[in-house]
Write a protein that holds these residues in place. Sequence first.
Motif, PDB file in Angstrom:
ATOM      1  N   TYR A 109       0.560  -1.234   0.049  1.00 36.80           N
ATOM      2  CA  TYR A 109      -0.010   0.061  -0.117  1.00 36.80           C
ATOM      3  C   TYR A 109       1.028   1.146  -0.213  1.00 36.80           C
ATOM      4  O   TYR A 109       1.324   1.547   1.105  1.00 36.80           O
ATOM      5  N   GLY A 110       1.305   1.566  -1.324  1.00 36.44           N
ATOM      6  CA  GLY A 110       1.719   2.479  -0.909  1.00 36.44           C
ATOM      7  C   GLY A 110       3.651   1.951  -1.240  1.00 36.44           C
ATOM      8  O   GLY A 110       4.024   0.681  -0.874  1.00 36.44           O
ATOM      9  N   GLU A 111       4.960   2.899  -1.509  1.00 37.20           N
ATOM     10  CA  GLU A 111       6.234   2.450  -1.414  1.00 37.20           C
ATOM     11  C   GLU A 111       6.738   2.024   0.093  1.00 37.20           C
ATOM     12  O   GLU A 111       7.772   0.958  -0.174  1.00 37.20           O
ATOM     13  N   ASN A 112       6.305   2.586   0.836  1.00 42.34           N
ATOM     14  CA  ASN A 112       6.589   1.867   2.027  1.00 42.34           C
ATOM     15  C   ASN A 112       5.657   1.361   3.534  1.00 42.34           C
ATOM     16  O   ASN A 112       6.347   0.872   4.500  1.00 42.34           O
ATOM     17  N   TYR A 113       4.619   0.523   2.898  1.00 37.96           N
ATOM     18  CA  TYR A 113       3.615   0.087   3.335  1.00 37.96           C
ATOM     19  C   TYR A 113       3.224  -1.303   2.940  1.00 37.96           C
ATOM     20  O   TYR A 113       2.812  -1.459   2.055  1.00 37.96           O
ATOM     21  N   LEU A 114       4.293  -2.362   3.509  1.00 41.00           N
ATOM     22  CA  LEU A 114       3.514  -4.226   3.300  1.00 41.00           C
ATOM     23  C   LEU A 114       2.913  -3.990   4.626  1.00 41.00           C
ATOM     24  O   LEU A 114       2.649  -3.703   5.011  1.00 41.00           O
ATOM     25  N   ARG A 115       1.463  -4.653   3.561  1.00 42.91           N
ATOM     26  CA  ARG A 115      -0.150  -5.006   4.785  1.00 42.91           C
ATOM     27  C   ARG A 115       0.195  -6.483   4.084  1.00 42.91           C
ATOM     28  O   ARG A 115       0.125  -7.219   3.184  1.00 42.91           O
ATOM     29  N   PHE A 116      -1.029  -6.524   5.245  1.00 40.88           N
ATOM     30  CA  PHE A 116      -1.478  -8.838   5.024  1.00 40.88           C
ATOM     31  C   PHE A 116      -3.094  -8.333   5.333  1.00 40.88           C
ATOM     32  O   PHE A 116      -3.536  -8.028   6.450  1.00 40.88           O
ATOM     33  N   LEU A 117      -3.656  -8.719   4.307  1.00 43.51           N
ATOM     34  CA  LEU A 117      -4.677  -8.264   4.413  1.00 43.51           C
ATOM     35  C   LEU A 117      -6.040 -10.166   3.442  1.00 43.51           C
ATOM     36  O   LEU A 117      -4.958 -10.710   3.115  1.00 43.51           O
ATOM     37  N   GLY A 118      -7.306  -9.971   4.559  1.00 37.64           N
ATOM     38  CA  GLY A 118      -7.926 -10.923   3.869  1.00 37.64           C
ATOM     39  C   GLY A 118      -9.949 -10.286   4.185  1.00 37.64           C
ATOM     40  O   GLY A 118      -9.913  -9.290   5.292  1.00 37.64           O
ATOM     41  N   ASN A 119     -10.409 -11.300   3.907  1.00 39.64           N
ATOM     42  CA  ASN A 119     -11.783 -11.078   3.954  1.00 39.64           C
ATOM     43  C   ASN A 119     -12.299 -11.212   5.301  1.00 39.64           C
ATOM     44  O   ASN A 119     -11.699 -12.418   5.768  1.00 39.64           O
ATOM     45  N   ALA A 120     -13.206 -11.203   5.028  1.00 42.53           N
ATOM     46  CA  ALA A 120     -13.879 -11.602   7.311  1.00 42.53           C
ATOM     47  C   ALA A 120     -15.178 -10.139   7.525  1.00 42.53           C
ATOM     48  O   ALA A 120     -15.495  -9.280   6.026  1.00 42.53           O
ATOM     49  N   ILE A 121     -16.355 -10.616   7.912  1.00 40.49           N
ATOM     50  CA  ILE A 121     -17.670 -10.734   8.309  1.00 40.49           C
ATOM     51  C   ILE A 121     -18.434  -9.808   6.993  1.00 40.49           C
ATOM     52  O   ILE A 121     -18.762  -8.645   6.549  1.00 40.49           O
ATOM     53  N   TYR A 122     -18.489 -10.706   5.734  1.00 35.74           N
ATOM     54  CA  TYR A 122     -19.738 -10.611   4.950  1.00 35.74           C
ATOM     55  C   TYR A 122     -19.262  -9.186   4.485  1.00 35.74           C
ATOM     56  O   TYR A 122     -20.270  -8.512   4.321  1.00 35.74           O
ATOM     57  N   GLY A 123     -18.112  -8.870   3.557  1.00 36.76           N
ATOM     58  CA  GLY A 123     -18.109  -7.738   3.014  1.00 36.76           C
ATOM     59  C   GLY A 123     -16.895  -6.378   3.932  1.00 36.76           C
ATOM     60  O   GLY A 123     -16.387  -5.549   3.055  1.00 36.76           O
ATOM     61  N   ILE A 125     -13.132  -6.306   5.460  1.00 41.25           N
ATOM     62  CA  ILE A 125     -11.637  -7.075   5.223  1.00 41.25           C
ATOM     63  C   ILE A 125     -10.726  -6.914   6.494  1.00 41.25           C
ATOM     64  O   ILE A 125     -11.013  -5.143   7.481  1.00 41.25           O
ATOM     65  N   TRP A 126      -9.503  -7.521   7.681  1.00 39.90           N
ATOM     66  CA  TRP A 126      -8.565  -7.139   7.880  1.00 39.90           C
ATOM     67  C   TRP A 126      -7.287  -7.152   7.967  1.00 39.90           C
ATOM     68  O   TRP A 126      -7.642  -6.993   6.524  1.00 39.90           O
ATOM     69  N   ILE A 127      -6.944  -5.998   8.468  1.00 37.59           N
ATOM     70  CA  ILE A 127      -5.476  -5.968   8.080  1.00 37.59           C
ATOM     71  C   ILE A 127      -4.920  -5.390   8.935  1.00 37.59           C
ATOM     72  O   ILE A 127      -5.015  -4.802   9.709  1.00 37.59           O
ATOM     73  N   PHE A 128      -3.404  -5.888   8.804  1.00 38.04           N
ATOM     74  CA  PHE A 128      -2.082  -6.002   9.875  1.00 38.04           C
ATOM     75  C   PHE A 128      -1.212  -5.919   8.120  1.00 38.04           C
ATOM     76  O   PHE A 128      -0.877  -5.731   7.200  1.00 38.04           O
ATOM     77  N   TRP A 129      -0.604  -4.723   9.179  1.00 34.99           N
ATOM     78  CA  TRP A 129       0.287  -3.891   8.616  1.00 34.99           C
ATOM     79  C   TRP A 129       2.369  -4.494   8.733  1.00 34.99           C
ATOM     80  O   TRP A 129       2.557  -4.562  10.536  1.00 34.99           O
ATOM     81  N   TYR A 130       3.101  -4.437   8.174  1.00 33.59           N
ATOM     82  CA  TYR A 130       4.367  -5.481   8.553  1.00 33.59           C
ATOM     83  C   TYR A 130       5.671  -3.944   7.971  1.00 33.59           C
ATOM     84  O   TYR A 130       5.538  -3.642   7.023  1.00 33.59           O
ATOM     85  N   SER A 131       6.256  -4.422   8.645  1.00 33.53           N
ATOM     86  CA  SER A 131       7.172  -4.063   8.531  1.00 33.53           C
ATOM     87  C   SER A 131       8.733  -4.397   8.005  1.00 33.53           C
ATOM     88  O   SER A 131      10.347  -3.764   7.435  1.00 33.53           O
ATOM     89  N   GLN A 132       8.719  -5.641   8.338  1.00 37.66           N
ATOM     90  CA  GLN A 132      10.182  -6.383   8.852  1.00 37.66           C
ATOM     91  C   GLN A 132      10.108  -7.946   8.491  1.00 37.66           C
ATOM     92  O   GLN A 132       8.960  -8.860   8.797  1.00 37.66           O
ATOM     93  N   PRO A 133      11.400  -8.933   8.251  1.00 39.53           N
ATOM     94  CA  PRO A 133      11.257 -10.179   8.025  1.00 39.53           C
ATOM     95  C   PRO A 133      11.522 -10.373   9.769  1.00 39.53           C
ATOM     96  O   PRO A 133      11.678 -10.067  10.719  1.00 39.53           O
TER      97      PRO A 133
END
Length: 181
Positions: A109-123, A125-133
Amino acid sequence: MSSCEHNNPNCMGVYGICFETIMPKNMVTLPKYREEIPVQFGVRITNQASIPYRFDLPFILPEILDPHGQAMHRSLNKNATREVENSDIPIIIPGESFDFLMDAKFDWYGENYLRFLGNAIYGGIWIFWYSQPGKYQVRFTYENQLPNKRMLILKEGWAEIDGFWIGKLISQFADLILFSE
């Protein structure tokens, strides 16, 4: 016989229902900028009770600990509502298991924001933001307080659905190892 009966450390049982974290692939290479990497993970629900129960699968949500063991913030967003499909609310009969694997992805999501996302609750999404291995830990929660629900079923309209399991389930943590190339 379910994995809970074999003292599986990945399985938790509550009121005759076993809830196990399943991760077909627990090592994931993070995507390069402007790419995405799909990830599948979820839970196995085993009914050891004496009666069948329904589960409202879109309400199963991940929880993640970062490499330092701190709970990561999960954002929940929703800008649309979708109708319930019969596959969203399966009935699990006594002695049977059901695997619910959700499709998620790592993307940018942009050059500096890696996110982990999936579908939830009928329409939504959930999102977690990551920055490192690193080595993260994932588990799932499910909570339901209503044995009956009025739901808008796809191609059928409004219906009163009963037989939902009542309670709160939290699975054990499983490792998710993220690395970059």
